[in-house]
Design a protein around this motif. Structure first.
Motif, PDB file in Angstrom:
ATOM      1  N   CYS A 131       1.140  -1.408  -0.222  1.00  0.00           N
ATOM      2  CA  CYS A 131       0.248   0.145  -0.312  1.00  0.00           C
ATOM      3  C   CYS A 131       0.683   1.427   0.244  1.00  0.00           C
ATOM      4  CB  CYS A 131      -0.553   0.354   1.561  1.00  0.00           C
ATOM      5  SG  CYS A 131      -2.311  -0.769   1.333  1.00  0.00           S
ATOM      6  N   ARG A 132       2.003   1.351   0.733  1.00  0.00           N
ATOM      7  CA  ARG A 132       3.025   2.435   1.156  1.00  0.00           C
ATOM      8  C   ARG A 132       3.541   2.695  -0.455  1.00  0.00           C
ATOM      9  NH1 ARG A 132       4.167   4.521   5.592  1.00  0.00           N
ATOM     10  NH2 ARG A 132       4.145   3.284   7.729  1.00  0.00           N
ATOM     11  N   GLN A 133       3.550   1.572  -1.752  1.00  0.00           N
ATOM     12  CA  GLN A 133       4.111   2.262  -3.285  1.00  0.00           C
ATOM     13  C   GLN A 133       3.154   2.165  -3.961  1.00  0.00           C
ATOM     14  OE1 GLN A 133       8.144   0.323  -2.967  1.00  0.00           O
ATOM     15  NE2 GLN A 133       9.053  -0.103  -1.647  1.00  0.00           N
ATOM     16  N   CYS A 134       1.781   1.863  -3.780  1.00  0.00           N
ATOM     17  CA  CYS A 134       0.235   1.611  -4.351  1.00  0.00           C
ATOM     18  C   CYS A 134       0.692   2.041  -6.105  1.00  0.00           C
ATOM     19  CB  CYS A 134      -1.031   2.485  -3.944  1.00  0.00           C
ATOM     20  SG  CYS A 134      -1.674   2.601  -4.936  1.00  0.00           S
ATOM     21  N   PRO A 135       0.815   0.542  -6.468  1.00  0.00           N
ATOM     22  CA  PRO A 135       1.441   1.170  -7.597  1.00  0.00           C
ATOM     23  C   PRO A 135      -0.235   1.267  -8.558  1.00  0.00           C
ATOM     24  CG  PRO A 135       0.573  -1.228  -7.659  1.00  0.00           C
ATOM     25  CD  PRO A 135       0.467  -0.616  -6.600  1.00  0.00           C
ATOM     26  N   GLY A 136      -1.227   1.648  -7.662  1.00  0.00           N
ATOM     27  CA  GLY A 136      -2.469   2.023  -8.546  1.00  0.00           C
ATOM     28  C   GLY A 136      -3.763   0.547  -8.731  1.00  0.00           C
ATOM     29  N   LEU A 137      -4.699   0.555  -8.085  1.00  0.00           N
ATOM     30  CA  LEU A 137      -6.099  -0.333  -8.024  1.00  0.00           C
ATOM     31  C   LEU A 137      -6.341  -1.252  -9.043  1.00  0.00           C
ATOM     32  CD1 LEU A 137      -8.065  -0.824  -6.743  1.00  0.00           C
ATOM     33  CD2 LEU A 137      -9.729   0.370  -7.835  1.00  0.00           C
ATOM     34  N   GLU A 138      -5.278  -0.957 -10.554  1.00  0.00           N
ATOM     35  CA  GLU A 138      -5.652  -1.746 -11.344  1.00  0.00           C
ATOM     36  C   GLU A 138      -4.101  -2.587 -11.308  1.00  0.00           C
ATOM     37  OE1 GLU A 138      -6.043  -0.160 -14.906  1.00  0.00           O
ATOM     38  OE2 GLU A 138      -7.659   0.494 -15.032  1.00  0.00           O
ATOM     39  N   ARG A 139      -3.672  -2.473 -10.502  1.00  0.00           N
ATOM     40  CA  ARG A 139      -2.446  -3.375 -10.496  1.00  0.00           C
ATOM     41  C   ARG A 139      -1.920  -3.620  -9.258  1.00  0.00           C
ATOM     42  NH1 ARG A 139       2.465  -0.761 -12.958  1.00  0.00           N
ATOM     43  NH2 ARG A 139       1.846   1.875 -12.446  1.00  0.00           N
ATOM     44  N   CYS A 140      -2.765  -3.047  -7.826  1.00  0.00           N
ATOM     45  CA  CYS A 140      -3.032  -3.647  -6.780  1.00  0.00           C
ATOM     46  C   CYS A 140      -2.148  -5.009  -6.435  1.00  0.00           C
ATOM     47  CB  CYS A 140      -3.631  -3.479  -6.139  1.00  0.00           C
ATOM     48  SG  CYS A 140      -4.032  -3.703  -4.212  1.00  0.00           S
ATOM     49  N   PRO A 141      -1.097  -5.583  -6.104  1.00  0.00           N
ATOM     50  CA  PRO A 141      -0.987  -6.281  -5.468  1.00  0.00           C
ATOM     51  C   PRO A 141      -1.489  -7.359  -4.889  1.00  0.00           C
ATOM     52  CG  PRO A 141       0.892  -4.813  -4.515  1.00  0.00           C
ATOM     53  CD  PRO A 141      -0.169  -4.604  -4.970  1.00  0.00           C
ATOM     54  N   ASN A 142      -2.122  -6.711  -3.882  1.00  0.00           N
ATOM     55  CA  ASN A 142      -2.552  -7.316  -1.835  1.00  0.00           C
ATOM     56  C   ASN A 142      -3.387  -8.295  -2.934  1.00  0.00           C
ATOM     57  OD1 ASN A 142      -0.675  -4.969  -0.777  1.00  0.00           O
ATOM     58  ND2 ASN A 142      -2.883  -4.696  -0.163  1.00  0.00           N
ATOM     59  N   MET A 143      -3.237  -9.468  -1.395  1.00  0.00           N
ATOM     60  CA  MET A 143      -4.583 -10.502  -1.608  1.00  0.00           C
ATOM     61  C   MET A 143      -6.234 -10.331  -1.706  1.00  0.00           C
ATOM     62  SD  MET A 143      -2.903 -13.003   1.222  1.00  0.00           S
ATOM     63  CE  MET A 143      -3.626 -11.478   2.535  1.00  0.00           C
ATOM     64  N   PRO A 153      -7.332  -7.230  -3.495  1.00  0.00           N
ATOM     65  CA  PRO A 153      -6.944  -6.000  -4.194  1.00  0.00           C
ATOM     66  C   PRO A 153      -7.713  -5.166  -3.919  1.00  0.00           C
ATOM     67  CG  PRO A 153      -7.293  -7.635  -6.360  1.00  0.00           C
ATOM     68  CD  PRO A 153      -7.645  -8.247  -4.603  1.00  0.00           C
ATOM     69  N   GLY A 154      -7.524  -3.606  -4.140  1.00  0.00           N
ATOM     70  CA  GLY A 154      -8.487  -2.187  -3.584  1.00  0.00           C
ATOM     71  C   GLY A 154      -8.474  -2.255  -1.637  1.00  0.00           C
ATOM     72  N   TYR A 155      -8.561  -3.301  -1.040  1.00  0.00           N
ATOM     73  CA  TYR A 155      -8.118  -3.188   0.599  1.00  0.00           C
ATOM     74  C   TYR A 155      -6.671  -3.586   1.252  1.00  0.00           C
ATOM     75  CZ  TYR A 155     -13.124  -5.265  -0.110  1.00  0.00           C
ATOM     76  OH  TYR A 155     -14.079  -4.663  -0.278  1.00  0.00           O
ATOM     77  N   HIS A 156      -6.814  -2.300   2.630  1.00  0.00           N
ATOM     78  CA  HIS A 156      -5.830  -2.031   2.985  1.00  0.00           C
ATOM     79  C   HIS A 156      -5.836  -2.666   4.764  1.00  0.00           C
ATOM     80  CE1 HIS A 156      -6.837   1.151   5.504  1.00  0.00           C
ATOM     81  NE2 HIS A 156      -7.818   1.482   4.647  1.00  0.00           N
ATOM     82  N   PRO A 157      -4.198  -3.359   5.183  1.00  0.00           N
ATOM     83  CA  PRO A 157      -4.607  -3.849   6.296  1.00  0.00           C
ATOM     84  C   PRO A 157      -5.086  -3.209   7.385  1.00  0.00           C
ATOM     85  CG  PRO A 157      -2.568  -4.408   5.467  1.00  0.00           C
ATOM     86  CD  PRO A 157      -3.289  -3.484   4.508  1.00  0.00           C
ATOM     87  N   ASN A 158      -5.302  -3.788   9.152  1.00  0.00           N
ATOM     88  CA  ASN A 158      -4.594  -3.302   9.107  1.00  0.00           C
ATOM     89  C   ASN A 158      -5.460  -4.658  10.976  1.00  0.00           C
ATOM     90  OD1 ASN A 158      -5.932  -0.212   9.259  1.00  0.00           O
ATOM     91  ND2 ASN A 158      -7.944  -1.472   8.708  1.00  0.00           N
ATOM     92  N   LEU A 159      -4.364  -4.242  11.521  1.00  0.00           N
ATOM     93  CA  LEU A 159      -3.982  -4.623  12.873  1.00  0.00           C
ATOM     94  C   LEU A 159      -4.909  -4.970  13.951  1.00  0.00           C
ATOM     95  CD1 LEU A 159      -0.188  -4.783  13.413  1.00  0.00           C
ATOM     96  CD2 LEU A 159      -1.203  -6.846  12.535  1.00  0.00           C
ATOM     97  N   VAL A 160      -5.461  -5.966  14.534  1.00  0.00           N
ATOM     98  CA  VAL A 160      -6.598  -6.154  15.002  1.00  0.00           C
ATOM     99  C   VAL A 160      -6.906  -7.081  16.687  1.00  0.00           C
ATOM    100  CG1 VAL A 160      -7.594  -4.757  14.074  1.00  0.00           C
ATOM    101  CG2 VAL A 160      -8.005  -7.770  14.126  1.00  0.00           C
ATOM    102  N   ILE A 161      -6.980  -6.991  17.593  1.00  0.00           N
ATOM    103  CA  ILE A 161      -6.622  -8.138  18.419  1.00  0.00           C
ATOM    104  C   ILE A 161      -7.948  -9.145  18.375  1.00  0.00           C
ATOM    105  CG2 ILE A 161      -6.834  -9.379  21.059  1.00  0.00           C
ATOM    106  CD1 ILE A 161      -4.668  -6.652  21.454  1.00  0.00           C
ATOM    107  N   ASN A 162      -8.039 -10.516  18.249  1.00  0.00           N
ATOM    108  CA  ASN A 162      -8.590 -11.846  17.600  1.00  0.00           C
ATOM    109  C   ASN A 162      -8.356 -12.137  18.851  1.00  0.00           C
ATOM    110  OD1 ASN A 162     -11.392 -12.228  17.011  1.00  0.00           O
ATOM    111  ND2 ASN A 162     -10.179 -12.705  15.145  1.00  0.00           N
TER     112      ASN A 162
END
Length: 310
Positions: A67-79, A81-90
Motif C-alpha cells: 500500500c505504501r508503494q501503491c501502483p494503482g488499483l488496477e495493479r494492486c498486488p495485495n491478496m 486488491p483494493g483493500y489495505h490491512p489493519n492489525l486487530v486483537i481477536n
C-alpha cells in the motif's frame, strides 16, 4: 495442529533455521508499525500471544508495504486488491482485518454513481461529465448550472419540478451539461436516464417487430429523471410524434416527473419541425400539443459558444 507444532519444534532444533527464524522475528517485531501497535496494546497481549501471531504480523507488513508503494488499483498486488490491512486483537491473538483503501472507495463510489445513470445510445464519456468542468464563458451555461444546482438540492420524488430545454448550435456542450446534471443527481442517489433521441425512435420502430415497444416505452415514461438528447435531429413522422414522443411527455407531465431536453432548435423552430412530417403533412394542432407539454416540463435556456467538436 499438534503435528505442525512438532514440525516447528524440529525445525527450531536446526541451527540454520533457528538463526533465520530469529532474524525474521526481529525484523517483524522491530517494524515501526508493528512496534506502534504492540505498544498501544501491551496490556492486552502476552509474549506468547505475540509469538503466536508472527505470521499475521508478517502478513500485515507485506500487505501494508504494498500500500505504501501503491501502483494503482488496477495493479494492486495485495491478496484482496483494493483493500489495505489493519492489525486487530481477536481472541487474545493478533489478527489482520482488511478495509477498502481510498482508491477502492473512490472506484466503488464512481461505479455506484454510474449504476444510477442509465443511458441509451450515449457515449460513456458523457456519463463522467462534471458541473465543475463546465466553461463559464456564456450566460446560458451560468444560468443552466445555477438551475441544475438548485434542482439537485431541491429534488424530491413526486414534487412538481421543471427540467431544462437546452438549445443551441452543434458542439456547444449541451449534452455534456446533461451528463453533469445526471452525475450530480447520482451523488444524491437519484437515478436518471439519458437517451439519444434519434436512436431511440429508430429502436422503437424495430421494437414493433419483436413486440417490445410497449415495455420500452413504459420504462422511459416512468424513470425518475429523463433526459432526451438532440430532440429534433430525427426525421419526424406522425407515428414518432404522436405514438412515441407524445405518450412519454403526457405521462411525465401528469406524474410530475422531471424531464430535460437538448436540441439544436429553439422552441419556435422545434414547433415547425414537429408540424411537418416526412410526408410533408402539416399538422399544427398535434405539434402544438407536443410543444405545450415540453413548455410545461422544461425552461428554455440558450447555450452559445464555439463548436468544441472541431
Amino acid at each position: 495442529m499438534e503435528r505442525v507444532n512438532h514440525l516447528l519444534q524440529r525445525l527450531l532444533g536446526n541451527q540454520r533455521f533457528k538463526q533465520r527464524y530469529e532474524q525474521m522475528k526481529r525484523y517483524i517485531l522491530e517494524h515501526p508499525d508493528v512496534q506502534s501497535f504492540l505498544q498501544a496494546h501491551k496490556q492486552q497481549l502476552s509474549a506468547d500471544a505475540v509469538d503466536g501471531s508472527l505470521m499475521k504480523l508478517y502478513e500485515f507488513i507485506e500487505q501494508h508495504g504494498n500500500c505504501r508503494q501503491c501502483p494503482g488499483l488496477e495493479r494492486c498486488p495485495n491478496m484482496l486488491p483494493g483493500y489495505h490491512p489493519n492489525l486487530v486483537i481477536n481472541g487474545g491473538r493478533i489478527d489482520v482485518e482488511y478495509d477498502r483503501c481510498p482508491k477502492k472507495v473512490q472506484y466503488d463510489e464512481r461505479k455506484r454513481q454510474e449504476s444510477l445513470i442509465q443511458s441509451m445510445f450515449m457515449p460513456r464519456e458523457i456519463l463522467r461529465a462534471s458541473l465543475s468542468d463546465v466553461d463559464l464563458n456564456d450566460d446560458g451555461r451560468i444560468k443552466a448550472i445555477r438551475f441544475a444546482e438548485r434542482f439537485v438540492a431541491e429534488y424530491e420524488p413526486g414534487k412538481k419540478m421543471k427540467g431544462l430545454y437546452l438549445h443551441g448550435s452543434f458542439g456547444v456542450g449541451k449534452t455534456y451539461l446533461l451528463g453533469a446534471i445526471a452525475n450530480e443527481l447520482a451523488k444524491r442517489n437519484v437515478p436518471s436516464l439519458i437517451v439519444y433521441v434519434p436512436e431511440l425512435f429508430r429502436e422503437m420502430k424495430h421494437s414493433l417487430q419483436d413486440q417490445t415497444m410497449n415495455e420500452k416505452l413504459d420504462y422511459i415514461k416512468k424513470v425518475p429523471v429523463l433526459m432526451l438528447d438532440d430532440l429534433g435531429a430525427e426525421a419526424m413522422s406522425s407515428w414518432v410524434r404522436d405514438d412515441v414522443l407524445g405518450p412519454i411527455l403526457q405521462y411525465r407531465m401528469f406524474e410530475n416527473l422531471p424531464t430535460f431536453f437538448t436540441s439544436n432548435f429553439d422552441m419556435q423552430q422545434l414547433a415547425h419541425h414537429l408540424t411537418y412530417s416526412q410526408r410533408g403533412e402539416e399538422e399544427k394542432v398535434k405539434a402544438a400539443r407536443i410543444m405545450e407539454r415540453i413548455r410545461y416540463l422544461a425552461y428554455p435556456i440558450e447555450i452559445t459558444g464555439p463548436n468544441r467538436r472541431q
